[in-house]
Motif scaffolding. Structure first.
Motif, PDB file in Angstrom:
ATOM      1  N   GLY A  42       0.702  -1.232  -0.042  1.00 58.55           N
ATOM      2  CA  GLY A  42       0.067  -0.168   0.037  1.00 58.55           C
ATOM      3  C   GLY A  42       0.795   1.206  -0.026  1.00 58.55           C
ATOM      4  O   GLY A  42       0.575   2.301  -0.865  1.00 58.55           O
ATOM      5  N   ALA A  43       1.902   1.338   0.759  1.00 59.86           N
ATOM      6  CA  ALA A  43       2.837   2.648   0.872  1.00 59.86           C
ATOM      7  C   ALA A  43       3.551   2.721  -0.307  1.00 59.86           C
ATOM      8  O   ALA A  43       3.506   3.589  -0.884  1.00 59.86           O
ATOM      9  CB  ALA A  43       3.711   2.191   2.040  1.00 59.86           C
ATOM     10  N   ALA A  44       3.826   1.481  -1.018  1.00 60.17           N
ATOM     11  CA  ALA A  44       4.678   1.712  -2.238  1.00 60.17           C
ATOM     12  C   ALA A  44       3.629   2.232  -3.327  1.00 60.17           C
ATOM     13  O   ALA A  44       4.211   3.016  -4.062  1.00 60.17           O
ATOM     14  CB  ALA A  44       5.066   0.295  -2.852  1.00 60.17           C
ATOM     15  N   ILE A  45       2.410   1.669  -3.386  1.00 59.95           N
ATOM     16  CA  ILE A  45       1.689   2.234  -4.432  1.00 59.95           C
ATOM     17  C   ILE A  45       1.057   3.628  -4.210  1.00 59.95           C
ATOM     18  O   ILE A  45       1.185   4.538  -4.965  1.00 59.95           O
ATOM     19  CB  ILE A  45       0.322   1.136  -4.603  1.00 59.95           C
ATOM     20  CG1 ILE A  45       0.749  -0.131  -5.224  1.00 59.95           C
ATOM     21  CG2 ILE A  45      -0.649   1.917  -5.420  1.00 59.95           C
ATOM     22  CD1 ILE A  45      -0.103  -1.183  -5.265  1.00 59.95           C
ATOM     23  N   GLY A  46       1.114   4.006  -2.978  1.00 54.89           N
ATOM     24  CA  GLY A  46       0.792   5.150  -2.377  1.00 54.89           C
ATOM     25  C   GLY A  46       2.074   6.246  -3.060  1.00 54.89           C
ATOM     26  O   GLY A  46       1.718   7.334  -3.489  1.00 54.89           O
ATOM     27  N   VAL A  47       3.273   5.817  -2.894  1.00 52.23           N
ATOM     28  CA  VAL A  47       4.226   6.601  -3.207  1.00 52.23           C
ATOM     29  C   VAL A  47       4.523   6.615  -4.658  1.00 52.23           C
ATOM     30  O   VAL A  47       4.770   7.917  -5.244  1.00 52.23           O
ATOM     31  CB  VAL A  47       5.687   5.849  -2.624  1.00 52.23           C
ATOM     32  CG1 VAL A  47       6.964   6.658  -3.408  1.00 52.23           C
ATOM     33  CG2 VAL A  47       5.716   6.097  -1.093  1.00 52.23           C
ATOM     34  N   HIS A  48       4.025   5.744  -5.338  1.00 45.38           N
ATOM     35  CA  HIS A  48       4.015   5.522  -6.956  1.00 45.38           C
ATOM     36  C   HIS A  48       2.959   6.799  -7.185  1.00 45.38           C
ATOM     37  O   HIS A  48       3.159   7.577  -8.024  1.00 45.38           O
ATOM     38  CB  HIS A  48       3.643   4.182  -7.443  1.00 45.38           C
ATOM     39  CG  HIS A  48       3.329   4.258  -9.121  1.00 45.38           C
ATOM     40  ND1 HIS A  48       1.971   4.293  -9.289  1.00 45.38           N
ATOM     41  CD2 HIS A  48       3.996   4.486 -10.003  1.00 45.38           C
ATOM     42  CE1 HIS A  48       1.990   4.392 -10.396  1.00 45.38           C
ATOM     43  NE2 HIS A  48       3.092   4.381 -11.005  1.00 45.38           N
ATOM     44  N   PHE A  80      -2.672   0.642   3.201  1.00 44.34           N
ATOM     45  CA  PHE A  80      -1.781   0.887   4.031  1.00 44.34           C
ATOM     46  C   PHE A  80      -2.019   1.388   5.427  1.00 44.34           C
ATOM     47  O   PHE A  80      -1.373   0.497   6.151  1.00 44.34           O
ATOM     48  CB  PHE A  80      -0.982   2.226   3.009  1.00 44.34           C
ATOM     49  CG  PHE A  80      -0.010   2.987   3.930  1.00 44.34           C
ATOM     50  CD1 PHE A  80       1.006   1.976   4.636  1.00 44.34           C
ATOM     51  CD2 PHE A  80       0.326   4.191   3.932  1.00 44.34           C
ATOM     52  CE1 PHE A  80       2.036   2.342   5.566  1.00 44.34           C
ATOM     53  CE2 PHE A  80       1.169   4.498   4.992  1.00 44.34           C
ATOM     54  CZ  PHE A  80       2.250   3.857   5.428  1.00 44.34           C
ATOM     55  N   GLY A  81      -2.937   2.254   5.740  1.00 49.44           N
ATOM     56  CA  GLY A  81      -3.336   2.645   7.037  1.00 49.44           C
ATOM     57  C   GLY A  81      -3.985   1.310   7.571  1.00 49.44           C
ATOM     58  O   GLY A  81      -3.580   1.153   8.836  1.00 49.44           O
ATOM     59  N   ILE A  82      -4.873   0.923   7.113  1.00 47.49           N
ATOM     60  CA  ILE A  82      -5.746  -0.231   7.698  1.00 47.49           C
ATOM     61  C   ILE A  82      -4.695  -1.464   8.123  1.00 47.49           C
ATOM     62  O   ILE A  82      -4.666  -1.878   9.205  1.00 47.49           O
ATOM     63  CB  ILE A  82      -6.716  -0.850   6.743  1.00 47.49           C
ATOM     64  CG1 ILE A  82      -7.789   0.713   6.484  1.00 47.49           C
ATOM     65  CG2 ILE A  82      -7.580  -1.787   7.524  1.00 47.49           C
ATOM     66  CD1 ILE A  82      -8.747   0.759   7.575  1.00 47.49           C
ATOM     67  N   ALA A  83      -3.605  -1.715   7.301  1.00 43.18           N
ATOM     68  CA  ALA A  83      -3.033  -2.792   7.465  1.00 43.18           C
ATOM     69  C   ALA A  83      -1.950  -2.330   8.523  1.00 43.18           C
ATOM     70  O   ALA A  83      -1.542  -3.452   9.510  1.00 43.18           O
ATOM     71  CB  ALA A  83      -2.035  -3.409   6.292  1.00 43.18           C
ATOM     72  N   PHE A  84      -1.447  -1.231   8.663  1.00 45.57           N
ATOM     73  CA  PHE A  84      -0.619  -0.909   9.592  1.00 45.57           C
ATOM     74  C   PHE A  84      -1.424  -1.101  11.002  1.00 45.57           C
ATOM     75  O   PHE A  84      -0.728  -1.482  11.861  1.00 45.57           O
ATOM     76  CB  PHE A  84      -0.355   0.708   9.388  1.00 45.57           C
ATOM     77  CG  PHE A  84       0.429   1.333  10.717  1.00 45.57           C
ATOM     78  CD1 PHE A  84       1.792   0.965  10.792  1.00 45.57           C
ATOM     79  CD2 PHE A  84      -0.188   2.132  11.367  1.00 45.57           C
ATOM     80  CE1 PHE A  84       2.185   1.485  11.785  1.00 45.57           C
ATOM     81  CE2 PHE A  84       0.308   2.600  12.667  1.00 45.57           C
ATOM     82  CZ  PHE A  84       1.706   2.224  12.841  1.00 45.57           C
ATOM     83  N   VAL A  85      -2.586  -0.560  10.954  1.00 45.51           N
ATOM     84  CA  VAL A  85      -3.375  -0.728  12.383  1.00 45.51           C
ATOM     85  C   VAL A  85      -3.531  -2.081  12.744  1.00 45.51           C
ATOM     86  O   VAL A  85      -3.225  -2.620  13.659  1.00 45.51           O
ATOM     87  CB  VAL A  85      -4.698   0.047  12.374  1.00 45.51           C
ATOM     88  CG1 VAL A  85      -5.369  -0.337  13.561  1.00 45.51           C
ATOM     89  CG2 VAL A  85      -4.554   1.300  12.057  1.00 45.51           C
ATOM     90  N   CYS A  86      -3.688  -3.001  11.753  1.00 40.33           N
ATOM     91  CA  CYS A  86      -3.961  -4.686  11.979  1.00 40.33           C
ATOM     92  C   CYS A  86      -2.518  -5.072  12.568  1.00 40.33           C
ATOM     93  O   CYS A  86      -2.368  -5.977  13.281  1.00 40.33           O
ATOM     94  CB  CYS A  86      -4.445  -5.216  10.788  1.00 40.33           C
ATOM     95  SG  CYS A  86      -5.761  -4.699  10.411  1.00 40.33           S
ATOM     96  N   LEU A  87      -1.504  -4.642  11.810  1.00 48.54           N
ATOM     97  CA  LEU A  87       0.001  -5.307  12.239  1.00 48.54           C
ATOM     98  C   LEU A  87       0.106  -4.807  13.402  1.00 48.54           C
ATOM     99  O   LEU A  87       0.702  -5.592  14.504  1.00 48.54           O
ATOM    100  CB  LEU A  87       0.833  -4.442  11.167  1.00 48.54           C
ATOM    101  CG  LEU A  87       2.348  -5.036  11.386  1.00 48.54           C
ATOM    102  CD1 LEU A  87       2.371  -6.634  11.025  1.00 48.54           C
ATOM    103  CD2 LEU A  87       3.175  -4.222  10.431  1.00 48.54           C
ATOM    104  N   ALA A  88      -0.020  -3.431  13.893  1.00 43.18           N
ATOM    105  CA  ALA A  88       0.193  -2.923  15.057  1.00 43.18           C
ATOM    106  C   ALA A  88      -0.474  -3.720  16.507  1.00 43.18           C
ATOM    107  O   ALA A  88      -0.128  -3.903  17.298  1.00 43.18           O
ATOM    108  CB  ALA A  88      -0.115  -1.177  15.186  1.00 43.18           C
ATOM    109  N   TYR A  89      -1.701  -4.070  15.935  1.00 42.05           N
ATOM    110  CA  TYR A  89      -2.630  -4.690  16.842  1.00 42.05           C
ATOM    111  C   TYR A  89      -2.055  -6.109  17.065  1.00 42.05           C
ATOM    112  O   TYR A  89      -1.926  -6.612  18.420  1.00 42.05           O
ATOM    113  CB  TYR A  89      -4.088  -4.944  16.310  1.00 42.05           C
ATOM    114  CG  TYR A  89      -4.905  -5.940  17.150  1.00 42.05           C
ATOM    115  CD1 TYR A  89      -5.537  -5.529  18.487  1.00 42.05           C
ATOM    116  CD2 TYR A  89      -5.037  -7.089  16.554  1.00 42.05           C
ATOM    117  CE1 TYR A  89      -5.954  -6.359  19.347  1.00 42.05           C
ATOM    118  CE2 TYR A  89      -5.734  -8.199  17.544  1.00 42.05           C
ATOM    119  CZ  TYR A  89      -6.269  -7.726  18.619  1.00 42.05           C
ATOM    120  OH  TYR A  89      -7.229  -8.402  19.699  1.00 42.05           O
TER     121      TYR A  89
END
Lengths: 274, 435
Positions: free
Chosen positions: B41-47, B375-384
């Protein structure tokens, strides 16, 4: 509650001799002001001067405009033929990318009317006195020019949150990737007015005079004359948003405008001339 | 070095990276997938940022806030909600709510970071924001206050969390109070970002700032229930009598808040139907393009089904609570989407009756927007998932305020009171009827 009975028939007429000149003037002014409210009610509530009746005064009103020169545009809707020369001129002068526009012409269709079936409505930034975009911008990247009242952009401050695009009730803004900022009409300030020109790109490109640009504080200016009259109705778009726009609309056909520009000498209806 | 580590882990309930290494393979795979999703997600966002958002995003001149903003709002609403619900316990002293505090504050911070991750890819010049927000502030702009208040909120929450871990209760309580005040200010102000756009009748008015606060409470209750019951699946040890009591209390509050939101929604629809500016949008909810979003996701998944299931669960059936609140999270996501997008679908020139704007505008999220949101959602899940292991399921480490003469039962986690001359063990035996 009882009211004392007054018999008006038996009272003596005081005459007008006892009324001072000052009082008479006040009374007449009041009458004019009321007429102004009545006939041009729309103007009164919509123009940038708050709480004054145009009909009641000359130069004293001019001082009440918040800017000087107070740039403004009167759009004479009947004259627009949708040739889009204004749009092309604007795009060229201001380097507007093809995915964006600063001004455009809307089409309104009618059925069942006798004289015409279609009307064209040019729209652009209204350079509102209470501009919602200016309030919405977090970094003051968009601001009212303190001298001219033009709503301008300081591109380097724009963070691209796009709140101004949604705050604008006139769809006057778009995000320009080339400028890395939101872009909008600035009455050609950067490209023309600041370089000494007196007309915007669109108004000088208009072949019919549908876009009339000028200074609302100058009594000799056509914009001043078109706005400060009661004969023809003037309105603004989306008045309920109460943004005090500086783009005025009128039907503005040639004959009535001619009347206005000739110092409002009233022409009686003469059947032989029709 | 070793001794010091042990010391910290004891104090903070910190199990370290070791705990992650000892996790089951499926747990690692789950985390790996979320990490991969976040990175992609982050990579595609940066793209998107490099090629220019207007090439790859579905937003347009007139619908200029899209999926990213609605996902951002989903995150920050949940974050504020977690703060509000958890503050009932550790700020206002509602004893039943205390055990949820640590996980709630942790997730609140993570949701806030998740929201910032997403809005980073929505704002066109995020780096300018850091400079000009400070040196050229517009104090009448809701957007400026949003950035400022949420920034302050995040700082307060982080400091509060630190003191929670440190078991410094008076300071964590104070910070929690400030966090709550600033959080509510920030969040109602977020409602006002929409509510003060007077060219947009669907948003304009005091409704959204008020709705946002209650809606946040509902989201927060839902999120706490979901994350706690999911945590119980991961690590059954976290449940004890106190936690069960807390779940029950949060369930009750959530049921109440769902009812409040149902009431809000009913009146939004009814008043909107007789309003000239809102009528078209409301009809698109009821029968138009947004009917599925509205009826299936917002109403059924977001409110009616969880209301029914939560009442049925009686606050005891953790499996049922988990499924109900999991589905509710999906429903709430659509609830946010249904605030942001439909507010823009009626062009400002629609009421002028012109040919160009006769139809409602449309918006479809693009691939880039979906990925940047993920990207944001996956970050939250990962952090959880990382948090559950590293922080040992956010278990009670005596971090609540224990009244005089009481102690936290090592068996059940509840606060027990010793009678005179009684030892802790005797008290526990007495409480649990072990003679």
């Amino acid at each position: 509650m009882k009211f004392p009975k007054i018999n008006f028939d038996d009272m003596k007429n005081e005459g007008t001799g006892s009324v001072t000149a000052h009082e008479r003037r006040k009374f007449l002014k009041l009458g004019l002001a009321i007429a102004g409210v009545y006939a041009g009610g729309k103007i009164l509530s919509l123009t940038s001067i708050v709480g004054t009746a145009h009909a009641s005064g000359g130069t004293s009103i001019v001082k009440r405009y918040p800017y000087n020169p107070h740039y403004s545009m009167v759009i004479r809707q009947s004259l627009c033929i949708d040739c889009e020369r204004c749009v092309d001129a604007c795009n060229e002068i201001n380097n507007v990318p093809e995915y964006g526009y600063r001004t455009r012409i809307l089409t309104k269709k009618y059925t069942g009317t006798l004289d015409k079936r279609v009307e064209f409505i040019p729209v652009l930034c209204n350079h509102c006195n209470d501009a919602p975009c200016v309030r919405a911008c977090p970094t003051k990247a968009t601001y009212k020019d303190p001298v001219t009242g033009i709503v301008r952009m300081e591109s380097k401050k724009c963070i691209g949150c796009k709140t101004c695009m949604l705050a604008c009730p006139y769809d006057a803004r778009y995000f320009s990737a080339e400028r890395h900022a939101v872009d909008k009409c600035d009455f050609c300030w950067e490209e023309r007015l600041s370089k000494g020109d007196t007309q915007t790109g669109c108004s000088s490109a208009c072949p019919t005079g549908a876009r009339t640009f000028g200074n609302l504080t100058d009594p000799d200016n056509i914009v001043y004359k078109l706005v400060h009259q009661l004969e023809e109705q003037i309105w603004v778009l989306r008045p309920a948003d109460d943004t005090k726009p500086n783009i005025f609309y009128m039907k503005g056909n040639i004959r009535s405008v001619d009347n206005i520009l000739n110092e409002q000498k009233f022409k009686y209806f003469d059947p032989s001339n029709v | 070095m070793n001794g010091r580590m042990v010391n910290i882990s004891k104090r903070w309930g910190f199990h370290g990276i070791e705990a992650l290494k000892n996790a089951s393979p499926s747990y690692k795979i789950t985390m790996g997938l979320f990490a991969l999703l976040a990175l992609t997600g982050a990579a595609i966002g940066v793209h998107g940022m490099i090629v220019g958002y207007h090439h790859v995003y579905g937003v347009s001149r007139q619908v200029s806030w899209g999926l990213l903003i609605s996902t951002y709002i989903f995150c920050v609403v949940t974050s504020t909600g977690l703060c509000i619900i958890s503050s009932i316990g550790h700020v206002f002293g509602g004893e039943a709510f205390m055990p949820i505090a640590k996980r709630a504050v942790f997730m609140s911070i993570m949701f806030m970071f998740g929201g910032f991750c997403i809005i980073f890819f929505d704002i066109e010049n995020p780096f300018r924001m850091a400079i000009w927000n400070v040196i050229s502030p517009n104090f009448v702009s809701n957007m400026w206050w949003m950035g400022t208040l949420y920034g302050m909120y995040l700082v307060f929450m982080i400091v509060e969390y630190y003191f929670l871990l440190e078991q410094n209760h008076s300071l964590s309580r104070l910070m929690g109070f400030f966090g709550l005040v600033v959080g509510i200010a920030a969040h109602s102000n977020l409602g006002a970002v929409f509510g003060m756009l007077h060219g947009r009748p669907f948003w304009y008015g005091p409704y959204l700032p008020i709705y946002f606060i209650f809606s946040a409470g509902m989201s927060g209750g839902c999120a706490i229930l979901f994350f706690t019951t999911l945590g119980w699946k991961i690590n059954p040890e976290i449940m004890n009598q106190r936690m069960e009591r807390a779940i029950k209390a949060v369930t009750q509050v959530t049921i109440f808040l769902i009812s409040v939101i149902i009431f809000f929604t009913i009146w939004k629809i009814i008043t909107g139907m007789v309003s000239e500016g809102k009528h078209l949008v409301i009809m698109s909810f009821l029968t138009g393009d947004y009917a599925i979003n509205f009826w299936v996701f917002e109403i059924f998944l977001g409110m009616l089904l969880p209301l029914f299931l939560l009442i049925r669960s009686r606050g005891n059936n953790f499996n049922l609570i988990m499924y109900a609140t999991g589905l509710m999270m999906v429903g709430i996501f659509f609830m946010r989407y249904d605030i942001v997008i439909p507010g823009q679908i009626e062009s400002v020139y629609h009421s002028l009756g012109v040919v160009e704007e006769a139809k409602l505008l449309t918006y479809t999220p693009s691939f880039h927007e979906i990925m940047a949101s993920l990207f944001g959602i996956a970050f939250v899940c990962l952090a959880y998932f990382a948090g559950e292991k590293i922080l040992n399921g956010h278990q009670l480490e005596k971090h609540e305020i224990v009244p005089e003469g009481g102690y936290i039962c090592p068996g059940c986690g509840a606060i027990h009171f010793m009678e005179e001359g009684e030892t802790e063990e005797d008290a526990m035996k007495r409480h649990h009827r072990i003679w």
